[in-house]
Design a protein around this motif. Structure first.
Motif, PDB file in Angstrom:
ATOM      1  N   ALA A  16       0.839  -1.202   0.000  1.00 41.05           N
ATOM      2  CA  ALA A  16       0.000   0.000   0.000  1.00 41.05           C
ATOM      3  C   ALA A  16       0.870   1.247   0.000  1.00 41.05           C
ATOM      4  CB  ALA A  16      -0.924  -0.012   1.215  1.00 41.05           C
ATOM      5  N   THR A  18       3.945   1.524  -1.179  1.00 39.36           N
ATOM      6  CA  THR A  18       4.584   1.688  -2.489  1.00 39.36           C
ATOM      7  C   THR A  18       3.589   2.223  -3.519  1.00 39.36           C
ATOM      8  OG1 THR A  18       5.836  -0.271  -1.878  1.00 39.36           O
ATOM      9  CG2 THR A  18       6.134   0.543  -4.105  1.00 39.36           C
ATOM     10  N   VAL A  19       2.359   1.701  -3.471  1.00 39.51           N
ATOM     11  CA  VAL A  19       1.323   2.196  -4.397  1.00 39.51           C
ATOM     12  C   VAL A  19       1.130   3.697  -4.196  1.00 39.51           C
ATOM     13  CG1 VAL A  19      -1.168   2.182  -4.821  1.00 39.51           C
ATOM     14  CG2 VAL A  19       0.096   0.028  -4.755  1.00 39.51           C
ATOM     15  N   ALA A  20       1.026   4.116  -2.937  1.00 46.59           N
ATOM     16  CA  ALA A  20       0.820   5.543  -2.661  1.00 46.59           C
ATOM     17  C   ALA A  20       2.013   6.362  -3.159  1.00 46.59           C
ATOM     18  CB  ALA A  20       0.615   5.751  -1.165  1.00 46.59           C
ATOM     19  N   MET A  22       4.112   5.547  -5.577  1.00 50.01           N
ATOM     20  CA  MET A  22       4.143   5.568  -7.048  1.00 50.01           C
ATOM     21  C   MET A  22       3.139   6.567  -7.603  1.00 50.01           C
ATOM     22  SD  MET A  22       4.503   1.517  -7.823  1.00 50.01           S
ATOM     23  CE  MET A  22       4.950   1.408  -9.552  1.00 50.01           C
ATOM     24  N   ALA A  23       1.997   6.676  -6.913  1.00 51.28           N
ATOM     25  CA  ALA A  23       0.986   7.622  -7.392  1.00 51.28           C
ATOM     26  C   ALA A  23       1.420   9.056  -7.129  1.00 51.28           C
ATOM     27  CB  ALA A  23      -0.360   7.337  -6.725  1.00 51.28           C
ATOM     28  N   ALA A  24       2.086   9.273  -5.999  1.00 48.98           N
ATOM     29  CA  ALA A  24       2.358  10.656  -5.595  1.00 48.98           C
ATOM     30  C   ALA A  24       3.678  11.202  -6.147  1.00 48.98           C
ATOM     31  CB  ALA A  24       2.362  10.758  -4.078  1.00 48.98           C
ATOM     32  N   PRO A  26       5.814  11.006  -8.965  1.00 49.21           N
ATOM     33  CA  PRO A  26       6.062  11.746 -10.216  1.00 49.21           C
ATOM     34  C   PRO A  26       5.414  13.129 -10.214  1.00 49.21           C
ATOM     35  CG  PRO A  26       5.343   9.505 -10.682  1.00 49.21           C
ATOM     36  CD  PRO A  26       5.156   9.720  -9.213  1.00 49.21           C
ATOM     37  N   ALA A  27       4.154  13.174  -9.725  1.00 50.67           N
ATOM     38  CA  ALA A  27       3.445  14.456  -9.722  1.00 50.67           C
ATOM     39  C   ALA A  27       4.107  15.442  -8.765  1.00 50.67           C
ATOM     40  CB  ALA A  27       1.985  14.240  -9.339  1.00 50.67           C
ATOM     41  N   LEU A  29       7.281  15.522  -7.714  1.00 53.18           N
ATOM     42  CA  LEU A  29       8.575  15.979  -8.241  1.00 53.18           C
ATOM     43  C   LEU A  29       8.365  16.988  -9.364  1.00 53.18           C
ATOM     44  CD1 LEU A  29      10.548  12.611  -8.282  1.00 53.18           C
ATOM     45  CD2 LEU A  29      10.917  14.578  -6.774  1.00 53.18           C
ATOM     46  N   HIS A  30       7.361  16.705 -10.218  1.00 53.68           N
ATOM     47  CA  HIS A  30       7.054  17.632 -11.316  1.00 53.68           C
ATOM     48  C   HIS A  30       6.649  18.995 -10.753  1.00 53.68           C
ATOM     49  CE1 HIS A  30       5.371  19.088 -15.090  1.00 53.68           C
ATOM     50  NE2 HIS A  30       4.320  19.453 -14.408  1.00 53.68           N
ATOM     51  N   SER A  33       9.587  20.952  -9.388  1.00 52.99           N
ATOM     52  CA  SER A  33      10.755  21.144 -10.263  1.00 52.99           C
ATOM     53  C   SER A  33      11.165  22.608 -10.477  1.00 52.99           C
ATOM     54  CB  SER A  33      10.539  20.450 -11.608  1.00 52.99           C
ATOM     55  OG  SER A  33       9.475  21.040 -12.290  1.00 52.99           O
ATOM     56  N   LEU A  36      14.113  23.588  -8.505  1.00 54.36           N
ATOM     57  CA  LEU A  36      15.431  23.035  -8.823  1.00 54.36           C
ATOM     58  C   LEU A  36      16.098  23.800  -9.954  1.00 54.36           C
ATOM     59  CD1 LEU A  36      14.327  19.283  -8.878  1.00 54.36           C
ATOM     60  CD2 LEU A  36      15.254  20.554  -6.951  1.00 54.36           C
TER      61      LEU A  36
END
Lengths: 166, 453
Positions: A16, A18-20, A22-24, A26-27, A29-30, A33, A36
């Motif tokens: 659970a 890891t799923v959370a 993976m969902a959170a 990329p968005a 970090l984007h 950004s 940075l």
């Protein structure tokens, strides 16, 4: 049975989590950004005209067109530049208030620069006289080539005592 | 701590009840389809929010903002690929979950309302998917939406008004994009967010339906079913991430109302595209309106067809029959659509649209050898009938790459031009990728060079 339950509980929680993530991730970090990446000032030189036409006894307003990469488009934006008479020729200053970024204008009547937002005032030489602005009007780099004056547009951080490029 | 929170919210005991709820018949992997669907929807929400940070819904900016996301924004290409493939994954798991629920008779008394809520949630997912395709404002999304809204407009009585309402006017444009964006990112997700807790509330109330094999053994949800649900959801997301990395989502050419694109619906609506071929003229409405709505109504009303206790009663057999009919009809119509497209050269046409410039190929040499004779070394052209590529006006407006690729490969058989001056077909000598390279690296620069001067 106890050990099996412990294994399944751990597996459930880890999956659970890891799923959370993976969902959170990329968005998130984007979204973060821009922090940075340092914004780049445009280093184009803008032609202001022959130097002898720009030498007056009071500040002179000039408008330059700054091209800025704005997300998915190149945007052309007019910016006001003031030329202040100096000993070695005109000195260029930005029309952006160093306090909170409002546009500053020169009043010939009262012979001072004023910011309409929070009432900061500068003398005709660009030096701070009163109000909340933490510093003098910000200088812009200039150069003279074949008798013509050129300047660069620079955006500075607001609200601090020394001018630092934003 | 637990007591403090319990007294104020009741959440700890609610969580305990959810974890301890009995799973009759034991934990099963098939029950985990719904968990995977939920995880996929979560990814759609987060990637959707990330995309909305850099997306600009207007006819002038939509395509370039998506291009910006893919080429410049940090992780933009990956996030868009996740969102794009995530739609296909979501629809796949939506269909699988629906089939599982029908087979498990999860619609039966007293779960009729729960079934209707689930049906509404499924429809909201499909509507969100459909409204998303037009947003990048490329040829694929533009023409797909053009066809779909035209179907809407040809519907009986309210059809034309419905089309105007959806488009925000009579044609696709800025107001269409803002409307679709609002529906896709605001309205439909909001409705979904309102209905989902209702579904969970009902699911908690009714519990898991007893499977055909009987209620024994009964195990608690945590950790037996939870371990399956969560690890299966993780596997599905891992697969989605893999697909997104291996097959980056693409952005087609910018929408061009002058250049017709061979639009096809998404794979799950291909069966409707095929159905449309069988109903011509006044009967068209049967294919576009009657059949799809009839299927939806039948699926929504399944609980009221199968009401007995028996697993082999008439109602149950009727429901399984309908399910088989829908699945077979869907599969065979979709397969027929693909087969007919294969025969009619649709995929060859599509290859022209999706061609990427051939990099290891001598564009200059080919131009000198085959093109310069008529078009000139400078691209200005020697003959009356050759276009002047150096004129910026030539490239203004709708000057699609595909139109030029087609001209190169198929030639321009204009009877009014003497035969030896006609543009010949280079189909046998050049590939679509080489023709694309010619357009992008040789012909377009002619116009760009003169524009700079």
């Amino acid at each position: 049975m106890e050990r099996r339950n412990f294994f399944l509980s751990t597996l459930s929680l880890l999956s659970a989590g890891t799923v959370a993530a993976m969902a959170a991730a990329p968005a998130a970090l984007h979204a973060l950004s821009p922090l940075l990446k340092r914004a780049k000032n445009n280093h184009d030189w803008h032609d202001l005209g022959p130097v002898e036409d720009l030498t007056a006894d009071q500040p002179l307003k000039k408008t330059i067109e700054v091209v800025r990469k704005d997300g998915w488009q190149l945007r052309r934006q007019d910016q006001a530049v003031y030329l202040i008479p100096g000993a070695g020729g005109p000195v260029a200053v930005s029309s952006i208030c160093p306090h909170l970024g409002c546009p500053v204008s020169y009043s010939a009547e009262s012979a001072q620069f004023e910011c309409p937002c929070h009432k900061s005032f500068w003398g005709p030489d660009g030096k701070r006289t009163s109000g909340p602005s933490p510093r003098d009007l910000d200088p812009l780099p200039t150069k003279v080539e074949e008798g013509r004056l050129y300047c660069r547009w620079v955006t500075y951080q607001t609200g601090i005592e020394t001018p630092v490029e934003a | 701590m637990g007591g403090w929170l319990e007294e104020r919210t009741g959440l700890p005991s609610a969580l305990r009840r959810w974890c301890e709820r009995p799973i009759p018949g034991g934990a099963r992997w098939s029950y985990s389809l719904g968990a995977a669907l939920l995880a996929l929807l979560l990814v759609q929400v987060t990637t959707g929010i990330a995309l909305s940070l850099s997306y600009s819904p207007s006819a002038d900016t939509a395509h370039s903002s998506v291009q910006f996301i893919m080429e410049e924004a940090f992780l933009g290409q990956f996030i868009r690929s996740l969102h794009y493939h995530g739609t296909n994954f979501t629809v796949t798991f939506l269909i699988l979950t629906a089939v599982r629920l029908v087979i498990a008779r999860a619609y039966r008394k007293p779960r009729e309302i729960q079934w209707l809520v689930a049906f509404a949630l499924g429809m909201l997912v499909l509507a969100t998917a459909i409204t998303g395709y037009v947003l990048p404002w490329d040829q694929y999304g533009y023409w797909g939406t053009q066809v779909r809204t035209s179907i809407m407009g040809s519907g009986p009585v309210v059809g034309p008004r419905l089309k105007t309402f959806v488009l925000g006017g009579n044609e696709l444009g800025n107001l269409t994009l803002t409307r679709f964006y609002t529906a896709h990112a605001l309205l439909l997700p909001a409705l979904f967010a309102v209905l989902l807790p209702v579904y969970f509330r009902l699911a908690a109330r009714h519990g898991v339906p007893t499977p055909k094999g009987g209620a024994e053994p009964v195990v608690p949800y945590w950790p037996f079913q939870a371990a399956r649900d969560n690890s299966f959801a993780l596997l599905v997301l891992a697969a989605l991430f893999g697909v997104a990395l291996l097959f980056p989502a693409r952005l087609g050419e910018v929408a061009d109302p002058q250049v017709t694109y061979p639009a096809r619906p998404e794979w799950y609506f291909l069966w409707l595209f095929q159905t449309l071929k069988y109903f011509k003229g006044p009967l068209e409405v049967v294919g576009t309106v009657v059949i799809p709505h009839a299927v939806a109504v039948v699926v929504a009303l399944l609980p009221f067809l199968d009401r007995g206790e028996s697993w082999s009663g008439l109602g149950r057999r009727a429901v399984l029959g309908i399910l088989a009919l829908i699945v077979c009809g869907w599969a065979s119509l979709s397969a027929l659509a693909l087969w007919e497209d294969l025969k009619s050269g649709h995929f060859a046409e599509l290859a022209l649209w999706e061609a990427t410039p051939d990099e290891g190929w001598d564009v200059e040499g080919c131009y000198k050898q085959k093109c310069a004779k008529c078009h000139g070394r400078d691209g200005a052209g020697y003959l009356d009938s050759t276009p002047d590529f150096t004129l910026p006006e030539y490239w203004k407006g709708a000057r699609s790459d595909v139109r030029l690729i087609k001209a190169i490969l198929k030639g321009i058989p204009n009877e009014n031009i003497p035969e030896d001056e006609r543009m010949p077909a280079f189909e046998k000598e050049l590939t679509p990728g080489q023709a694309k390279a010619m357009v992008v690296w040789k012909l377009r620069p002619f116009g760009e060079a003169s524009e700079k001067e």
